[in-house]
Design a protein around this motif. Structure first.
Motif, mmCIF file in Angstrom:
data_model
loop_
_atom_site.group_PDB
_atom_site.id
_atom_site.type_symbol
_atom_site.label_atom_id
_atom_site.label_comp_id
_atom_site.label_asym_id
_atom_site.label_seq_id
_atom_site.Cartn_x
_atom_site.Cartn_y
_atom_site.Cartn_z
ATOM 1 N N ARG A 114 -25.121 1.431 31.452
ATOM 2 C CA ARG A 114 -25.306 1.539 32.807
ATOM 3 C C ARG A 114 -26.963 0.428 32.970
ATOM 4 O O ARG A 114 -27.891 0.727 32.444
ATOM 5 C CB ARG A 114 -25.126 2.879 32.899
ATOM 6 N N SER A 115 -27.152 -0.009 34.610
ATOM 7 C CA SER A 115 -28.192 -0.171 34.698
ATOM 8 C C SER A 115 -28.290 0.681 36.076
ATOM 9 O O SER A 115 -27.324 -0.518 37.191
ATOM 10 C CB SER A 115 -29.017 -1.541 34.628
ATOM 11 N N PHE A 116 -29.117 1.003 37.001
ATOM 12 C CA PHE A 116 -29.289 0.936 38.601
ATOM 13 C C PHE A 116 -30.808 1.470 39.065
ATOM 14 O O PHE A 116 -32.275 1.408 38.347
ATOM 15 C CB PHE A 116 -28.943 2.832 38.294
ATOM 16 N N TRP A 117 -30.885 0.777 39.872
ATOM 17 C CA TRP A 117 -32.016 -0.103 41.053
ATOM 18 C C TRP A 117 -32.452 1.206 41.891
ATOM 19 O O TRP A 117 -31.477 0.975 42.769
ATOM 20 C CB TRP A 117 -32.035 -1.205 41.291
ATOM 21 N N GLY A 118 -33.064 1.615 42.574
ATOM 22 C CA GLY A 118 -33.992 2.457 43.450
ATOM 23 C C GLY A 118 -33.896 1.413 44.825
ATOM 24 O O GLY A 118 -34.035 -0.603 44.411
ATOM 25 N N GLN A 119 -34.642 1.088 46.076
ATOM 26 C CA GLN A 119 -34.656 0.591 46.791
ATOM 27 C C GLN A 119 -36.323 -0.401 47.314
ATOM 28 O O GLN A 119 -36.320 -0.830 47.849
ATOM 29 C CB GLN A 119 -34.537 1.501 48.523
ATOM 30 N N VAL A 169 -44.027 -5.181 45.278
ATOM 31 C CA VAL A 169 -42.955 -3.496 45.680
ATOM 32 C C VAL A 169 -42.409 -3.388 43.652
ATOM 33 O O VAL A 169 -41.683 -4.046 42.751
ATOM 34 C CB VAL A 169 -41.389 -4.191 46.395
ATOM 35 N N TYR A 170 -42.154 -2.272 43.929
ATOM 36 C CA TYR A 170 -42.550 -1.575 42.569
ATOM 37 C C TYR A 170 -40.753 -0.945 43.071
ATOM 38 O O TYR A 170 -40.478 0.152 43.818
ATOM 39 C CB TYR A 170 -42.912 -0.289 42.818
ATOM 40 N N TYR A 171 -39.887 -1.198 41.465
ATOM 41 C CA TYR A 171 -38.667 -0.289 41.701
ATOM 42 C C TYR A 171 -38.730 0.790 40.775
ATOM 43 O O TYR A 171 -39.455 0.206 39.765
ATOM 44 C CB TYR A 171 -37.535 -2.095 41.648
ATOM 45 N N CYS A 172 -37.525 1.545 40.770
ATOM 46 C CA CYS A 172 -37.647 2.498 40.020
ATOM 47 C C CYS A 172 -35.735 2.157 38.843
ATOM 48 O O CYS A 172 -35.513 1.588 39.735
ATOM 49 C CB CYS A 172 -36.779 3.986 39.960
ATOM 50 N N ASN A 173 -36.063 2.268 38.294
ATOM 51 C CA ASN A 173 -34.702 1.529 37.112
ATOM 52 C C ASN A 173 -34.296 2.477 36.053
ATOM 53 O O ASN A 173 -35.212 3.166 35.477
ATOM 54 C CB ASN A 173 -34.922 0.301 36.327
ATOM 55 N N ALA A 174 -32.873 2.991 36.422
ATOM 56 C CA ALA A 174 -32.793 4.052 35.636
ATOM 57 C C ALA A 174 -31.362 3.242 34.298
ATOM 58 O O ALA A 174 -30.501 2.742 34.575
ATOM 59 C CB ALA A 174 -31.598 5.099 35.998
ATOM 60 N N SER A 187 -43.247 8.114 42.852
ATOM 61 C CA SER A 187 -42.705 9.127 41.876
ATOM 62 C C SER A 187 -41.164 8.212 42.399
ATOM 63 O O SER A 187 -40.908 7.578 43.202
ATOM 64 C CB SER A 187 -42.813 10.184 42.786
ATOM 65 N N CYS A 188 -40.028 8.572 41.395
ATOM 66 C CA CYS A 188 -38.987 8.234 41.991
ATOM 67 C C CYS A 188 -37.740 9.361 41.077
ATOM 68 O O CYS A 188 -38.261 10.352 40.304
ATOM 69 C CB CYS A 188 -38.115 7.381 40.787
ATOM 70 N N ALA A 189 -37.370 9.898 42.600
ATOM 71 C CA ALA A 189 -36.215 11.338 41.883
ATOM 72 C C ALA A 189 -34.599 10.536 41.837
ATOM 73 O O ALA A 189 -34.679 9.744 43.286
ATOM 74 C CB ALA A 189 -36.170 12.147 42.808
ATOM 75 N N ALA A 190 -34.368 10.597 40.770
ATOM 76 C CA ALA A 190 -32.619 9.805 40.317
ATOM 77 C C ALA A 190 -31.739 11.305 40.926
ATOM 78 O O ALA A 190 -31.991 12.368 40.729
ATOM 79 C CB ALA A 190 -32.784 10.247 39.364
ATOM 80 N N SER A 191 -30.313 10.778 41.183
ATOM 81 C CA SER A 191 -29.412 11.791 41.397
ATOM 82 C C SER A 191 -28.287 11.199 41.418
ATOM 83 O O SER A 191 -28.054 9.839 41.048
ATOM 84 C CB SER A 191 -29.384 12.156 42.489
ATOM 85 N N LEU A 201 -31.346 6.074 43.271
ATOM 86 C CA LEU A 201 -32.666 6.369 42.964
ATOM 87 C C LEU A 201 -33.245 6.522 44.319
ATOM 88 O O LEU A 201 -33.942 5.784 44.471
ATOM 89 C CB LEU A 201 -33.072 5.013 41.619
ATOM 90 N N VAL A 202 -34.809 6.977 44.178
ATOM 91 C CA VAL A 202 -35.962 7.010 45.536
ATOM 92 C C VAL A 202 -36.826 6.414 44.999
ATOM 93 O O VAL A 202 -37.446 8.295 45.218
ATOM 94 C CB VAL A 202 -35.062 8.239 46.529
ATOM 95 N N GLU A 203 -37.143 6.069 45.524
ATOM 96 C CA GLU A 203 -38.961 5.977 45.400
ATOM 97 C C GLU A 203 -39.450 6.812 46.841
ATOM 98 O O GLU A 203 -39.305 6.480 47.283
ATOM 99 C CB GLU A 203 -39.479 4.320 44.779
ATOM 100 N N SER A 204 -41.125 6.808 45.927
ATOM 101 C CA SER A 204 -42.141 7.094 47.027
ATOM 102 C C SER A 204 -43.123 7.048 46.372
ATOM 103 O O SER A 204 -43.242 7.393 45.421
ATOM 104 C CB SER A 204 -41.754 8.581 47.246
#
Length: 117
Positions: A104-109, A92-97, A21-25, A4-7
């Motif tokens: 399952r839970s995943f975080w961006g940087q 700091v803003y974090y993206c989560n899936a 924006s958060c791009a997930a792969s 998960l990549v935030e920008s």
């Protein structure tokens, strides 16, 4: 591998706007609830907004009417449009899936947002 990549973070004046924006792969994006959370030093990470895989929305009271979360399942992205920013939005803003069954839970940087004049 899940990424998960935030920008979109940066410095903005009070009253201004930013779009994160958060791009997930590496995930079946359509199956996940996508969310934005934020954290300031010394405090717990807090929910800002989430959008489920059925497009149900949930916002923190402090951002209702100012922030809008949206997702693009074709692009595997989730955006957060932030308007009328104030100093309390600095974090700091974090993206989560996240999903259940299986859990399952995943975080961006994280991406830093600073609201300052």
């Amino acid at each position: 591998q899940v990424q998960l990549v935030e920008s979109g973070g940066g410095l903005v004046q009070p009253g201004g706007s930013l779009r994160l924006s958060c791009a997930a792969s590496g995930v079946s994006f359509r199956a996940y609830t996508m969310g934005w959370y934020r954290q300031v030093p010394g405090k717990q990470r807090e929910l800002v907004a989430v959008i489920t895989n059925g497009n149900e929305l949930k916002y923190a009271e402090s951002v209702k009417g100012r922030f809008t979360i949206s997702r693009d399942n074709a692009q595997n992205t989730v955006d957060l449009l932030m308007n009328s920013l104030n100093h309390e939005d600095t974090a700091v803003y974090y993206c989560n899936a996240a999903r259940e069954l299986p859990s399952r839970s995943f975080w961006g940087q994280g991406t830093k947002v600073t609201v300052s004049s």
